[in-house]
Design a protein around this motif. Structure first.
Motif, PDB file in Angstrom:
ATOM      1  N   SER A  33      -6.555   7.005   3.044  1.00 50.10           N
ATOM      2  CA  SER A  33      -6.441   6.943   4.504  1.00 50.10           C
ATOM      3  C   SER A  33      -7.729   7.422   5.171  1.00 50.10           C
ATOM      4  CB  SER A  33      -5.250   7.766   4.987  1.00 50.10           C
ATOM      5  OG  SER A  33      -5.488   9.140   4.807  1.00 50.10           O
ATOM      6  N   LEU A  34      -8.395   8.424   4.586  1.00 51.93           N
ATOM      7  CA  LEU A  34      -9.680   8.859   5.133  1.00 51.93           C
ATOM      8  C   LEU A  34     -10.738   7.773   4.984  1.00 51.93           C
ATOM      9  CD1 LEU A  34      -9.849  12.560   3.935  1.00 51.93           C
ATOM     10  CD2 LEU A  34      -9.640  11.744   6.282  1.00 51.93           C
ATOM     11  N   GLU A  35     -10.755   7.095   3.846  1.00 50.18           N
ATOM     12  CA  GLU A  35     -11.714   6.011   3.633  1.00 50.18           C
ATOM     13  C   GLU A  35     -11.495   4.888   4.644  1.00 50.18           C
ATOM     14  OE1 GLU A  35     -14.372   5.560   1.753  1.00 50.18           O
ATOM     15  OE2 GLU A  35     -14.216   7.564   0.930  1.00 50.18           O
ATOM     16  N   GLN A  36     -10.245   4.559   4.930  1.00 46.60           N
ATOM     17  CA  GLN A  36      -9.969   3.507   5.904  1.00 46.60           C
ATOM     18  C   GLN A  36     -10.453   3.915   7.289  1.00 46.60           C
ATOM     19  OE1 GLN A  36      -5.789   2.788   5.562  1.00 46.60           O
ATOM     20  NE2 GLN A  36      -6.027   1.441   3.795  1.00 46.60           N
ATOM     21  N   ASP A  37     -10.300   5.186   7.629  1.00 43.38           N
ATOM     22  CA  ASP A  37     -10.764   5.663   8.931  1.00 43.38           C
ATOM     23  C   ASP A  37     -12.279   5.604   9.024  1.00 43.38           C
ATOM     24  OD1 ASP A  37      -8.198   6.150   9.673  1.00 43.38           O
ATOM     25  OD2 ASP A  37      -8.293   8.314   9.409  1.00 43.38           O
ATOM     26  N   ASN A  38     -12.975   5.935   7.935  1.00 42.54           N
ATOM     27  CA  ASN A  38     -14.433   6.003   7.954  1.00 42.54           C
ATOM     28  C   ASN A  38     -15.097   4.642   7.843  1.00 42.54           C
ATOM     29  OD1 ASN A  38     -14.383   8.747   8.144  1.00 42.54           O
ATOM     30  ND2 ASN A  38     -14.508   9.077   5.962  1.00 42.54           N
ATOM     31  N   PHE A  39     -14.405   3.639   7.344  1.00 40.03           N
ATOM     32  CA  PHE A  39     -15.040   2.360   7.061  1.00 40.03           C
ATOM     33  C   PHE A  39     -15.362   1.576   8.327  1.00 40.03           C
ATOM     34  CE2 PHE A  39     -14.802  -2.199   6.109  1.00 40.03           C
ATOM     35  CZ  PHE A  39     -15.858  -2.272   5.227  1.00 40.03           C
ATOM     36  N   HIS A  40     -14.546   1.684   9.350  1.00 43.36           N
ATOM     37  CA  HIS A  40     -14.686   0.839  10.533  1.00 43.36           C
ATOM     38  C   HIS A  40     -15.872   1.249  11.395  1.00 43.36           C
ATOM     39  CE1 HIS A  40     -10.925  -1.001   9.555  1.00 43.36           C
ATOM     40  NE2 HIS A  40     -10.342   0.186   9.491  1.00 43.36           N
ATOM     41  N   ASP A  41     -16.487   0.245  11.998  1.00 39.95           N
ATOM     42  CA  ASP A  41     -17.566   0.504  12.942  1.00 39.95           C
ATOM     43  C   ASP A  41     -16.971   1.005  14.250  1.00 39.95           C
ATOM     44  OD1 ASP A  41     -19.588  -0.320  11.246  1.00 39.95           O
ATOM     45  OD2 ASP A  41     -19.313  -2.421  11.799  1.00 39.95           O
TER      46      ASP A  41
END
Length: 155
Positions: A33-41
């Motif tokens: 879930s942290l990776e998904q939050d960090n991936f977006h511009d």
């Protein structure tokens, strides 16, 4: 006989204790879930101010006449052409196709024992939550963990 120990014992009986596999699954889900939050511009990067917007956020015409051409600083270009982590990894793979590069970098396991840190404050920790396996260093951090973090992400 009612003491602090008995209250804690009653509270601990009502809490669910997770096994190691459930703890690992919970940690993996939290990281995903942290990776998904960090991936977006930045979703607001392409927004343009409306012509009807308050002039508080825009330059005044008098100032534009005085300085006909504004010089753009390096900070402007840093923000405008900013890259996210996957773009940087892709660029690194293109520039350095042969190992060693970021994706191929590995090392052996350390000979020293693993260091454990408190999940609340970051100091060295000695204790482990019996419910979720998260580490904490003091009674105060344990209380904070139980109030706000314990079993926040359930499997």
């Amino acid at each position: 006989m009612s003491g602090a120990g008995s209250k804690r014992a009653v509270r601990d009986v009502n809490r669910r204790v997770m096994d190691q596999a459930t703890r690992q699954r919970r940690a993996r889900k939290a990281l995903e879930s942290l990776e998904q939050d960090n991936f977006h511009d930045d979703p607001h990067a392409d927004l343009v101010m409306s012509k009807k917007a308050l002039s508080l956020f825009q330059d005044h015409p008098e100032e534009e006449r005085k300085a006909k051409r504004k010089s753009r600083t390096t900070e402007y270009y840093k923000q405008r052409f900013r890259k996210n982590f996957p773009q940087l990894l892709e660029e690194d793979a293109v520039q350095n196709p042969n190992p060693p590069n970021y994706l191929s970098a590995q090392t052996l396991n350390s000979l020293q024992p693993a260091r454990h840190f408190c999940a609340v404050c970051g100091f060295s920790s000695k204790y482990v939550c019996v419910v979720c396996g998260t580490r904490y260093c003091s009674r105060r951090c344990q209380e904070t963990h139980e109030e706000t973090r314990c079993l926040k992400w359930t499997a």
